[in-house]
Design a protein around this motif. Sequence first.
Motif, PDB file in Angstrom:
ATOM      1  N   LEU A  89      -4.400 -31.678  46.174  1.00  0.00           N
ATOM      2  CA  LEU A  89      -5.298 -31.652  47.338  1.00  0.00           C
ATOM      3  C   LEU A  89      -6.131 -32.922  47.497  1.00  0.00           C
ATOM      4  CD1 LEU A  89      -6.692 -28.029  46.851  1.00  0.00           C
ATOM      5  CD2 LEU A  89      -5.027 -28.754  48.568  1.00  0.00           C
ATOM      6  N   ASN A  90      -6.442 -33.599  46.411  1.00  0.00           N
ATOM      7  CA  ASN A  90      -7.366 -34.727  46.421  1.00  0.00           C
ATOM      8  C   ASN A  90      -6.807 -35.914  47.220  1.00  0.00           C
ATOM      9  OD1 ASN A  90      -9.204 -36.751  45.858  1.00  0.00           O
ATOM     10  ND2 ASN A  90      -9.277 -36.343  43.661  1.00  0.00           N
ATOM     11  N   SER A 109      -0.923 -25.479  51.840  1.00  0.00           N
ATOM     12  CA  SER A 109      -1.034 -24.023  51.787  1.00  0.00           C
ATOM     13  C   SER A 109      -0.501 -23.546  50.441  1.00  0.00           C
ATOM     14  CB  SER A 109      -0.206 -23.382  52.908  1.00  0.00           C
ATOM     15  OG  SER A 109      -0.697 -23.762  54.166  1.00  0.00           O
ATOM     16  N   PRO A 110      -0.819 -22.309  50.045  1.00  0.00           N
ATOM     17  CA  PRO A 110      -0.299 -21.806  48.764  1.00  0.00           C
ATOM     18  C   PRO A 110       1.191 -21.494  48.840  1.00  0.00           C
ATOM     19  CG  PRO A 110      -1.508 -20.081  49.888  1.00  0.00           C
ATOM     20  CD  PRO A 110      -1.695 -21.337  50.702  1.00  0.00           C
ATOM     21  N   GLY A 139       8.821 -19.540  48.820  1.00  0.00           N
ATOM     22  CA  GLY A 139       8.730 -20.144  50.149  1.00  0.00           C
ATOM     23  C   GLY A 139       7.491 -21.018  50.217  1.00  0.00           C
ATOM     24  N   ASN A 140       7.492 -21.953  51.119  1.00  0.00           N
ATOM     25  CA  ASN A 140       6.332 -22.820  51.305  1.00  0.00           C
ATOM     26  C   ASN A 140       6.067 -23.657  50.054  1.00  0.00           C
ATOM     27  OD1 ASN A 140       4.609 -23.421  53.420  1.00  0.00           O
ATOM     28  ND2 ASN A 140       2.927 -22.285  52.532  1.00  0.00           N
ATOM     29  N   ALA A 141       7.130 -23.967  49.303  1.00  0.00           N
ATOM     30  CA  ALA A 141       6.975 -24.661  48.026  1.00  0.00           C
ATOM     31  C   ALA A 141       6.392 -26.060  48.216  1.00  0.00           C
ATOM     32  CB  ALA A 141       8.314 -24.742  47.301  1.00  0.00           C
ATOM     33  N   ILE A 142       5.511 -26.421  47.296  1.00  0.00           N
ATOM     34  CA  ILE A 142       4.871 -27.733  47.327  1.00  0.00           C
ATOM     35  C   ILE A 142       5.760 -28.726  46.588  1.00  0.00           C
ATOM     36  CG2 ILE A 142       2.867 -29.077  46.591  1.00  0.00           C
ATOM     37  CD1 ILE A 142       1.274 -26.407  46.778  1.00  0.00           C
ATOM     38  N   ALA A 160       3.590 -31.962  50.154  1.00  0.00           N
ATOM     39  CA  ALA A 160       3.702 -31.179  51.376  1.00  0.00           C
ATOM     40  C   ALA A 160       4.409 -29.855  51.068  1.00  0.00           C
ATOM     41  CB  ALA A 160       4.482 -31.956  52.439  1.00  0.00           C
ATOM     42  N   ASN A 161       4.159 -28.860  51.917  1.00  0.00           N
ATOM     43  CA  ASN A 161       4.848 -27.569  51.839  1.00  0.00           C
ATOM     44  C   ASN A 161       6.169 -27.704  52.580  1.00  0.00           C
ATOM     45  OD1 ASN A 161       1.663 -26.690  52.241  1.00  0.00           O
ATOM     46  ND2 ASN A 161       2.730 -25.519  50.678  1.00  0.00           N
TER      47      ASN A 161
END
Length: 167
Positions: A89-90, A109-110, A139-142, A160-161
Amino acid sequence: RSTDFSYGQNVQAGYATYTNKLSKKLSVSLGGRLERTAISADFRTNDTSFVRSYLSLLPNGNAQYAFSDNNSVRLAYSRRITRPYIDYLNPFVDRSDPKNLVYGNPALSPELTDSYELSFNTNGKAGSLNIAASMRRTGNAIESIRLGPDASGVTRQTYANVASNAF
């Protein structure tokens, strides 16, 4: 080449579970967790801050069928959450290599992971045997992404997701 930040994460959750033996051979359990996650960050080095809040519904359930006192089959499902780590996030830009800049993404997002399992259990005089097959899908994997190089040869790396992973 340093950063100064304040970060807070607050998670509140409510749980519910319902279990019932539908017959002598079949039992079910259904449940879930509703979470509210609140994140606040103040990245003083680059004058960036954000406050985010999101709700996550995380259901789970299983059903077990007993063929006999010694043999049964079970089907289970659950959803789990993985919140982004502070490093992801930083937004502080690591310039230790001027041609490869690395920074976080405060808009992440998580990740949500759905898990499925089917198992067969048998007990005998010599011991017990459990055979299981499972699958997980996130899903939405970082994932880390690279941008560039730009006209001056600089490559930027952030998060990014952007992925969906199954195993």
